[in-house]
Write an enzyme that holds these catalytic residues in place. Structure first.
Site, short mmCIF file in Angstrom:
data_model
loop_
_atom_site.label_atom_id
_atom_site.label_comp_id
_atom_site.label_asym_id
_atom_site.label_seq_id
_atom_site.Cartn_x
_atom_site.Cartn_y
_atom_site.Cartn_z
N CYS A 59 0.82 -1.22 0.00
CA CYS A 59 0.00 0.00 0.00
C CYS A 59 0.85 1.26 0.00
O CYS A 59 0.37 2.32 -0.37
CB CYS A 59 -0.99 -0.01 1.16
SG CYS A 59 -0.31 -0.53 2.69
N GLU A 124 9.01 -0.72 10.78
CA GLU A 124 7.90 -1.70 10.82
C GLU A 124 8.34 -3.01 10.17
O GLU A 124 9.14 -3.03 9.25
CB GLU A 124 6.64 -1.11 10.18
CG GLU A 124 6.82 -0.65 8.74
CD GLU A 124 6.20 -1.59 7.73
OE1 GLU A 124 5.70 -2.63 8.17
OE2 GLU A 124 6.23 -1.28 6.54
N ALA A 200 -16.78 0.13 19.16
CA ALA A 200 -16.36 -0.63 17.99
C ALA A 200 -15.91 0.30 16.86
O ALA A 200 -16.12 0.01 15.69
CB ALA A 200 -17.50 -1.54 17.53
#
Lengths: 434, 271
Positions: A59, A124, A200
């Site tokens: 991405c 990451e 949520a």
């Protein structure tokens, strides 16, 4: 004279864009699906634009790595042309967003990518898996060759090494992962523990993902909209519960994550004191991600209760980011070391150099052999000795003729590199010799 | 010879400490793996040093203050090594090893040049009684160190300011289990030591000196740590309070091992 595997022929060419060079809108237009990436690599090889190709698309980046064929003098331009044509764009659409590297800079770029230095979130680890995946698929498809194989294996190796030997990949970099890490520092392995998620929204979803990733035992989601709770519960293997049952849900979990949008606190000190009595004093860890806060701040004084809010987690994440940045020089040093290794390998398979190395090695062997045997025929004259030198020297040259010819007759770069590697291995010529 | 071996063990302990500290500071996994190996090397050479010393003094190697303390250090190292293997948490080593290194160094500096006079009574049961007693002290010392770490870590968590080294520490749950393991070990050893001591005394003199301060303090220590194990299961005491109780209990152990030994008992001179 042996035709050489020119060093330039082994150069890797890279054309691509990432989160720094292009906005998400541009990246979307030139992204490759996993199938498209393989198809593009196939096309590049079939059309003879490159001999080897790998397309890496995540991405945050779309990159094409290739090793130019000997006929293709301007590989970067050809790759760029293919890149735009593949996505049906005109060169002017993406020209300013693309970077083009050849040789050393391309190698360094990939090493920085796998080390996590080029990632949006410094250090990451996900990118390492994505590169491994892209390489594995290309290898299976047969679009890689000796150069890209070596390059990607080196890149994966340096990615692992940087994470093992520096703290670039250590410490949580998101609020969600920091919260989960803190829960682990109370309970250790989360497998035998349970969590209750209140709310949520997207932040809650991130925490749910992290908790699931860390193997939390049981997880329940309570939300005002039961449908959303059910949706998340299905996606992450949790159990949904209705908001009305919240009071009954509080005493069993070890971790409570709350991110409810409410003007007043949802959990107060009195409620949590009761919860602690029901839990028989077992420790509880609460992550309050709500703004305004969902848990009354004085609840932090309840015995054996650990409470963290968004500000606390933000401070931890920012400290971690600084710690990771401090590790960049160490990671860069490791990358430079790996680049030297890759360059040494590249030099070692240059054919001229290989034959020269072999010749030097065989002549050395010949001289040693003669030195050892010279004492035996004591009655040899000087002229006879000279003749013997000449004969053995000719013999060495004759022996070298075969391998040299085989290298010369190899079809294409890939075959020549493979033969060069075999020769070097068989004759034990040192890859790193100067 | 026993001095040389003791110095070698000190070198091993110091190298192990460097490994543990390196692991804590730099999170180098290989350091965390090599540190317990070095510690094992220290434990082994220290054991050989104790054996050599027993040959030199013609009795158990802990019949004087030096020997008793040396055995304590060895058992502390051994107990920690066992706990680490059991719980697989090398980060605590950086806090246990300094005690071992400093203690061993001090012992070597003040080591007596001449052997102590032989004790009036000896035998395997006495040796086992003393070993068990000192093992109890070592295990309680370890539970003290672990409790202090627990208290500090819990405080850091509550203050919401975890520093760089915080993440390397074992989780509170693991620390709690480690404390309980060492207390169980200490209790078992102390009870065994007490029983063996009483049997040995009965055989030697036909009586039990239950009023000897050392025996009384041992009963108190056993009771106190038993209380800790019970309290640790109560809702109001779980967690930091129990750890604080455990840390404070060690004061009594220290008192029993030092002042009681030196001034209050007739026949428990150094152990």
């Amino acid at each position: 004279m042996v035709r050489s595997v020119q060093a330039e022929c082994l150069d890797v060419t890279l054309v691509g864009c990432n989160h720094r060079s292009a906005s998400v809108g541009v990246r979307e237009r030139i992204a490759f699906t996993s199938e498209q990436a393989l198809h593009a690599a196939d096309e590049l090889c079939m059309r003879g634009i490159v001999e080897e190709a790998i397309v890496l698309s995540t991405c945050n980046r779309s990159e094409v790595y290739g090793v130019a064929s000997e006929q293709n003098a301007d590989a970067p331009a050809a790759l760029e042309g293919f890149f735009t044509a593949f996505h049906g764009l005109s060169p002017s659409d993406i020209d300013t967003h693309l970077y083009r590297h050849t040789g050393g800079p391309a190698v360094e770029h990939l090493f920085r990518v796998t080390a996590g230095l080029d990632s949006m979130m410094l250090g990451e680890a996900e990118i390492l898996g994505q590169v491994r995946d892209a390489y594995g698929k290309a290898l299976e498809r047969g679009t890689t060759g000796p150069v890209l194989n070596r390059l990607f294996q080196s890149a994966l190796e340096i990615g692992k090494r940087v994470r093992a030997e520096t703290e670039l990949g250590a410490h949580a970099m998101s609020v969600a992962s920091a919260g989960v890490k803190l829960a682990e520092s109370v309970f250790g392995d989360l497998k035998g523990h349970s969590a209750l998620i209140m709310g949520a929204g997207s932040v809650a979803e991130q925490v749910i993902g992290c908790l699931r990733q860390r193997g939390i035992g049981e997880m329940r989601i309570v939300n005002r909209s039961r449908e959303r709770a059910e949706e998340l519960a299905v996606r992450y293997g949790a159990a949904p519960a209705s908001w009305e049952t919240l009071a009954d849900q509080l005493s069993w979990p070890d971790v409570i994550v709350t991110s409810v949008s409410a003007t007043d606190a949802v959990l107060d000190r009195e409620t949590l004191e009761k919860v602690m009595v029901d839990r028989e004093g077992r420790a509880i860890f609460i992550v309050d991600l709500g703004v305004p806060r969902n848990v009354q701040s004085d609840a932090a004084d309840v015995y054996n209760l650990y409470l963290y809010n968004l500000d606390d987690l933000d401070k931890i994440v920012s400290g971690n980011r600084n710690a990771r940045e401090a590790e960049i020089p160490r990671a860069e040093a490791l990358i430079q070391e790996q680049i030297h290794k890759f360059d040494a390998w590249k030099n070692s398979i240059a054919a001229v150099r290989l034959i020269e190395d072999l010749r030097a090695q065989m002549h050395e062997e010949r001289r040693e052999f003669l030195r050892d045997r010279r004492q035996l025929p004591e009655n040899l004259s000087a002229a006879e000795r000279e003749r013997m030198e000449q004969l053995t020297s000719d013999l060495v040259e004759r022996l070298l003729k075969g391998p040299s010819g085989k290298l010369r007759r190899a079809r294409g770069l890939r075959e020549r590199i493979e033969r060069a590697e075999i020769l070097r291995e068989l004759f034990g010529a040192d890859e790193n010799s100067e | 010879m026993h001095h040389t071996l003791a110095y070698v063990s000190l070198a091993f302990y110091a190298a192990s400490l460097a490994g543990y500290a390196g692991f804590l500071y730099d999170e180098k996994a290989w350091m965390g793996r090599i540190a317990p190996v070095l510690l094992a090397g220290g434990v082994l050479t220290h054991y050989l040093a104790l054996m050599e010393r027993s040959r030199w003094v013609h009795t158990v190697p802990y019949d004087d203050l030096y020997g008793s303390m040396s055995l304590f250090v060895w058992l502390l190292a051994l107990t920690y090594l066992i706990l680490e293997i059991w719980h697989r948490r090398p980060s605590v080593g950086a806090f246990v090893l300094p005690f071992i290194v400093v203690w061993q160094l001090a012992l070597l500096i003040f080591a007596p040049a001449t052997p102590p006079p032989p004790p009036p009574g000896r035998g395997p049961m006495l040796a086992l009684h003393i070993t068990m007693g000192i093992l109890g002290y070592a295990a309680f010392a370890l539970s003290f160190i672990l409790s202090v770490i627990y208290i500090l870590q819990s405080r850091v968590l509550r203050n919401r300011r975890p520093g760089r080294a915080f993440w390397r520490f074992p989780p509170l749950d693991v620390l709690d289990r480690m404390i309980r393991s060492s207390v169980w070990m200490g209790l078992a050893a102390s009870i065994a030591g007490l029983v063996l001591g009483l049997i040995w005394e009965r055989r030697l003199s036909g009586t039990y000196s239950a009023t000897d301060p050392k025996v009384l303090f041992t009963f108190m220590i056993i009771g106190l740590y038993g209380l800790y194990l019970w309290l640790g299961g109560l809702p109001a005491w779980r967690g930091p309070r129990a750890a604080r109780f455990c840390a404070l209990s060690f004061v009594l152990v220290l008192f029993s091992y030092t002042l009681v030994n030196l001034y209050m008992t007739g026949f428990h001179r150094y152990f």
